[in-house]
Design an enzyme around this catalytic site. Structure first.
Site, PDB file in Angstrom:
ATOM      1  N   SER A  11       1.001  -1.258  -0.093  1.00  0.00           N
ATOM      2  CA  SER A  11      -0.209  -0.183   0.359  1.00  0.00           C
ATOM      3  C   SER A  11       0.659   1.365  -0.019  1.00  0.00           C
ATOM      4  O   SER A  11       0.565   2.373  -0.084  1.00  0.00           O
ATOM      5  CB  SER A  11      -1.098  -0.126   0.886  1.00  0.00           C
ATOM      6  OG  SER A  11      -0.181  -0.246   2.332  1.00  0.00           O
ATOM      7  N   GLN A  45      10.968  10.716   4.832  1.00  0.00           N
ATOM      8  CA  GLN A  45      11.117  12.312   4.702  1.00  0.00           C
ATOM      9  C   GLN A  45      11.714  12.629   3.709  1.00  0.00           C
ATOM     10  O   GLN A  45      11.274  14.212   3.544  1.00  0.00           O
ATOM     11  CB  GLN A  45      12.420  12.421   6.191  1.00  0.00           C
ATOM     12  CG  GLN A  45      11.802  12.171   7.353  1.00  0.00           C
ATOM     13  CD  GLN A  45      13.030  11.468   8.322  1.00  0.00           C
ATOM     14  OE1 GLN A  45      13.932  12.523   7.934  1.00  0.00           O
ATOM     15  NE2 GLN A  45      12.205  11.294   9.863  1.00  0.00           N
ATOM     16  N   GLY A  47      12.222  13.873  -0.526  1.00  0.00           N
ATOM     17  CA  GLY A  47      11.094  13.986  -1.504  1.00  0.00           C
ATOM     18  C   GLY A  47      11.104  13.418  -3.147  1.00  0.00           C
ATOM     19  O   GLY A  47      11.542  12.400  -2.725  1.00  0.00           O
ATOM     20  N   GLU A 112      19.897  16.611  -2.422  1.00  0.00           N
ATOM     21  CA  GLU A 112      20.781  16.215  -1.213  1.00  0.00           C
ATOM     22  C   GLU A 112      21.906  15.254  -2.367  1.00  0.00           C
ATOM     23  O   GLU A 112      21.732  16.249  -3.472  1.00  0.00           O
ATOM     24  CB  GLU A 112      19.113  15.178  -1.926  1.00  0.00           C
ATOM     25  CG  GLU A 112      18.304  15.533  -1.049  1.00  0.00           C
ATOM     26  CD  GLU A 112      16.517  14.615  -0.464  1.00  0.00           C
ATOM     27  OE1 GLU A 112      17.356  13.564  -1.245  1.00  0.00           O
ATOM     28  OE2 GLU A 112      16.166  14.692  -0.308  1.00  0.00           O
ATOM     29  N   HIS A 227      22.021   4.289   4.625  1.00  0.00           N
ATOM     30  CA  HIS A 227      21.455   5.321   4.831  1.00  0.00           C
ATOM     31  C   HIS A 227      22.589   6.110   5.753  1.00  0.00           C
ATOM     32  O   HIS A 227      23.089   5.615   7.392  1.00  0.00           O
ATOM     33  CB  HIS A 227      20.688   5.755   5.258  1.00  0.00           C
ATOM     34  CG  HIS A 227      19.970   7.737   4.295  1.00  0.00           C
ATOM     35  ND1 HIS A 227      20.574   8.664   5.775  1.00  0.00           N
ATOM     36  CD2 HIS A 227      19.294   8.182   3.913  1.00  0.00           C
ATOM     37  CE1 HIS A 227      20.217  10.266   5.451  1.00  0.00           C
ATOM     38  NE2 HIS A 227      18.911   9.681   4.670  1.00  0.00           N
ATOM     39  N   ARG A 273      25.957   8.129  -1.266  1.00  0.00           N
ATOM     40  CA  ARG A 273      25.719   7.728   0.187  1.00  0.00           C
ATOM     41  C   ARG A 273      26.398   6.585   0.690  1.00  0.00           C
ATOM     42  O   ARG A 273      27.128   6.625   1.648  1.00  0.00           O
ATOM     43  CB  ARG A 273      23.853   7.190   0.533  1.00  0.00           C
ATOM     44  CG  ARG A 273      23.003   8.058   0.082  1.00  0.00           C
ATOM     45  CD  ARG A 273      21.615   7.534   0.224  1.00  0.00           C
ATOM     46  NE  ARG A 273      20.705   8.597   0.027  1.00  0.00           N
ATOM     47  CZ  ARG A 273      19.275   8.793   0.406  1.00  0.00           C
ATOM     48  NH1 ARG A 273      18.851   7.862  -0.137  1.00  0.00           N
ATOM     49  NH2 ARG A 273      18.103  10.119   0.880  1.00  0.00           N
ATOM     50  N   HIS A 330      18.835   1.207   4.452  1.00  0.00           N
ATOM     51  CA  HIS A 330      17.803   2.320   4.238  1.00  0.00           C
ATOM     52  C   HIS A 330      16.422   1.537   2.583  1.00  0.00           C
ATOM     53  O   HIS A 330      16.109   1.644   2.639  1.00  0.00           O
ATOM     54  CB  HIS A 330      18.290   3.243   3.538  1.00  0.00           C
ATOM     55  CG  HIS A 330      17.188   4.713   3.211  1.00  0.00           C
ATOM     56  ND1 HIS A 330      16.257   4.966   4.143  1.00  0.00           N
ATOM     57  CD2 HIS A 330      17.631   5.686   2.442  1.00  0.00           C
ATOM     58  CE1 HIS A 330      15.909   6.097   3.592  1.00  0.00           C
ATOM     59  NE2 HIS A 330      16.176   6.026   2.133  1.00  0.00           N
ATOM     60  N   ARG A 365      21.404   3.855  -5.315  1.00  0.00           N
ATOM     61  CA  ARG A 365      20.133   4.635  -5.658  1.00  0.00           C
ATOM     62  C   ARG A 365      20.596   6.149  -5.211  1.00  0.00           C
ATOM     63  O   ARG A 365      20.997   6.348  -4.448  1.00  0.00           O
ATOM     64  CB  ARG A 365      18.585   4.178  -4.578  1.00  0.00           C
ATOM     65  CG  ARG A 365      17.875   5.471  -5.325  1.00  0.00           C
ATOM     66  CD  ARG A 365      16.596   5.209  -4.187  1.00  0.00           C
ATOM     67  NE  ARG A 365      16.990   4.960  -2.697  1.00  0.00           N
ATOM     68  CZ  ARG A 365      16.170   6.170  -1.745  1.00  0.00           C
ATOM     69  NH1 ARG A 365      15.389   7.099  -2.306  1.00  0.00           N
ATOM     70  NH2 ARG A 365      16.515   6.095  -0.798  1.00  0.00           N
ATOM     71  N   LEU A 371      10.590   7.462  -5.099  1.00  0.00           N
ATOM     72  CA  LEU A 371       9.311   8.021  -5.159  1.00  0.00           C
ATOM     73  C   LEU A 371       8.803   7.845  -6.395  1.00  0.00           C
ATOM     74  O   LEU A 371       7.593   7.917  -7.318  1.00  0.00           O
ATOM     75  CB  LEU A 371       8.725   8.995  -4.729  1.00  0.00           C
ATOM     76  CG  LEU A 371       8.898   9.022  -2.726  1.00  0.00           C
ATOM     77  CD1 LEU A 371       8.515  10.362  -1.410  1.00  0.00           C
ATOM     78  CD2 LEU A 371       7.931   6.925  -2.545  1.00  0.00           C
TER      79      LEU A 371
END
Length: 525
Positions: A11, A45, A47, A112, A227, A273, A330, A365, A371
């Site tokens: 979901s 958190q 975007g 970022e 992360h 990262r 992460h 990534r 997202l």
């Protein structure tokens, strides 16, 4: 019974985007093992990265993604996803999606790690995931059926080998069977198989394990992103400290106030990262405490309300300007191998979001691309299913799993601690072999009957499956690349491993390893 065309397991953003696009055309059911809002997406958190700024371009975003992923991904796949993502985000902006804006009304685009330009759209400061989930949920209507509190523990195939339904386990031990023409896994990643992680507890790799047990191919399971900055609480994690904090100017320092990223990478705190996480990990192993110095960030509490709330809950004095941090698991770059639509190697079975390996992320990534990926593949798969939907599934066959139910003689907490120790940020043959031997000593099988087990026992078993796949892949890849760092093979080995993936699948109840040159294996479509 209402006929179900598409079952979506999960979901998060990808699942909700798919349901939103499908609901006017097909009968859709969403099944989630906890509550509708229990997902990594809801916790996000950071975007959505998209080249919507005045000076940004698809080509520039593509270049940054390829660089962060160590070029372990096909350029055309990356470029096409980002191009589609820009179009979708532009539509969402016009549709009134709640993205943060500056006082002049312009989008407030954030910076970022590993991005060359500010392109991160945020909502509610550091609450983008929650805002986006609510935005998509508000677009759903009664035509989308939602089943909460049922754990999908088996994918069912018919006599032709087509996936045509799922079996779920309820808390009381009862079992439900749901047939459908198409089954979509959108269950998220596998971060919760590690003891220190930023993920929702539900993100334990269920979908990957289910697909593997059904015979689907998985790819790149060794590439796990840690992360750099989780709130550090005496060896435990209090939650994620978004990379956007560093993007807003926060610095990484030790207890003496020295910046630890100077001389390590030209982008300092905003290096990729895996580089930042490895540096922090090394400093901590030498006995140093690492902090985020937030004093350069103006209006920190207003910009990062959820992080502020988290720190106050754990009694971190923000007025001192320092937040203790450590790395934690992460994101899972690998997963169920899919094509550019979401088809897996099994007919009727699809995967989107973090559970899938689409070729976008490569070995590491790029921040806030996840997202975007969910939005893109939710839309792409919807278009595919609408045009290719077939009649009700053919005759159902009994479960192919056989043998006695497994005896779960260990607990999930022990597995998580061992994963963090032996298959964590820095790996080597000795530790990987030790963990693989421990997993093998559990005397479990990939092909076993889970019907008699409870939800918690099934969860532990599925974590064992995913842990085995990650560990086996990490042992095979004898190099360091992106999120996979080997102390005994510290360099990239392009001669042997450049653009070469490790595929894992089940054959005759055993683990089969295949080497794939840029996703050349046949995808069922």
């Amino acid at each position: 019974m209402i006929k179900t065309d598409v079952i979506i397991v999960g979901s998060g953003i990808a699942a909700l985007q798919l349901a939103r696009q499908l609901q006017e055309h097909l009968n859709v059911m969403i099944i989630t093992k906890k509550k509708l809002r229990d997902s990594n997406s809801y916790l996000a958190q950071g975007g959505i990265a998209a080249p919507v700024g005045k000076w940004d371009k698809v080509e520039l975003h593509t270049k940054d993604t390829l660089k962060a992923g160590c070029h372990h991904q096909p350029e055309h796949i990356v470029k096409n996803v980002i191009s589609d993502g820009k179009r979708i985000v532009d539509y969402m902006i016009g549709d009134g999606a709640p993205f943060d804006r500056k006082s002049d009304g312009e989008l407030a685009l954030g910076m970022e790690g590993a991005h060359s330009i500010a392109r991160i759209l945020h909502s509610g400061g550091d609450q983008t995931g929650r805002f986006m989930v609510e935005y998509l949920l508000n677009a759903l209507d009664e035509k989308t059926r939602i089943v909460e509190g049922e754990m999908v523990f088996e994918l069912v195939k018919n006599i032709r080998g087509k996936c045509c339904g799922v079996k779920t386990k309820l808390v009381d031990g009862s079992i439900n069977y749901y047939p459908a023409s198409h089954v979509v896994l959108a269950t998220g990643g596998a971060g919760a198989v590690y003891s220190v992680n930023s993920n929702a507890p539900t993100a334990a790799g269920d979908g990957m394990a289910l697909a593997f047990r059904t015979g689907a191919a998985l790819s790149d399971m060794e590439f796990i992103q840690f992360h750099p900055t989780l709130l550090s609480l005496r060896g435990e994690s209090g939650g994620l400290i978004s990379e956007a904090v560093r993007g807003a100017g926060a610095l990484l320092i030790n207890e003496r106030g020295e910046r630890i990223m100077e001389g390590v990478h030209p982008q300092l705190e905003l290096a990729p990262r895996h580089i930042v996480a490895e540096r922090i990990n090394g400093e901590r192993l030498s006995g140093k405490t690492i902090y985020l110095d937030i004093s350069p960030v103006k209006d920190f509490e207003a910009k990062f309300p959820s992080i502020t709330k988290m720190c106050k809950i754990h009694q971190i004095p923000l007025d001192e300007g320092k937040i203790p941090v450590s790395p934690g698991c992460h994101f899972t770059m690998g997963g169920i191998l899919t094509d550019e639509v979401g088809n897996s190697t099994i007919e009727g079975l699809y995967a989107i979001g973090e559970v899938a390996c689409t070729g976008l992320h490569g070995a590491n990534r790029l921040a806030s691309n996840s997202l975007l990926e969910g939005l893109v593949f939710g839309e792409r798969l919807a278009k595919h299913l609408i045009t290719s939907n077939k009649n009700a599934p053919p005759e159902i066959m009994e479960s192919e799993q056989c043998g006695n139910p497994p005896e779960i003689n260990f607990n999930g907490a022990e597995l998580k601690e061992r994963m963090m120790r032996d298959v964590g940020i820095i790996r080597n043959e000795k530790n990987l072999t030790r963990h693989l031997n421990w997993l093998n000593a559990r005397s479990l099988s990939f092909n076993t009957d889970l019907d008699p087990l409870s939800q918690s026992e099934i969860q532990t078993y599925l974590m064992w499956v995913v842990s085995t796949l990650i560990t086996q892949s990490a042992l095979i890849r004898t190099e360091s690349r992106g999120g996979h760092i080997r102390s005994d093979y510290p360099l990239e080995n392009d001669e042997e491993w450049f653009k070469r993936s490790i595929l894992l699948m089940k054959e005759n109840h055993q683990l089969k390893v295949v080497y794939d040159e840029q996703h050349q294996i046949e995808i069922y479509a």
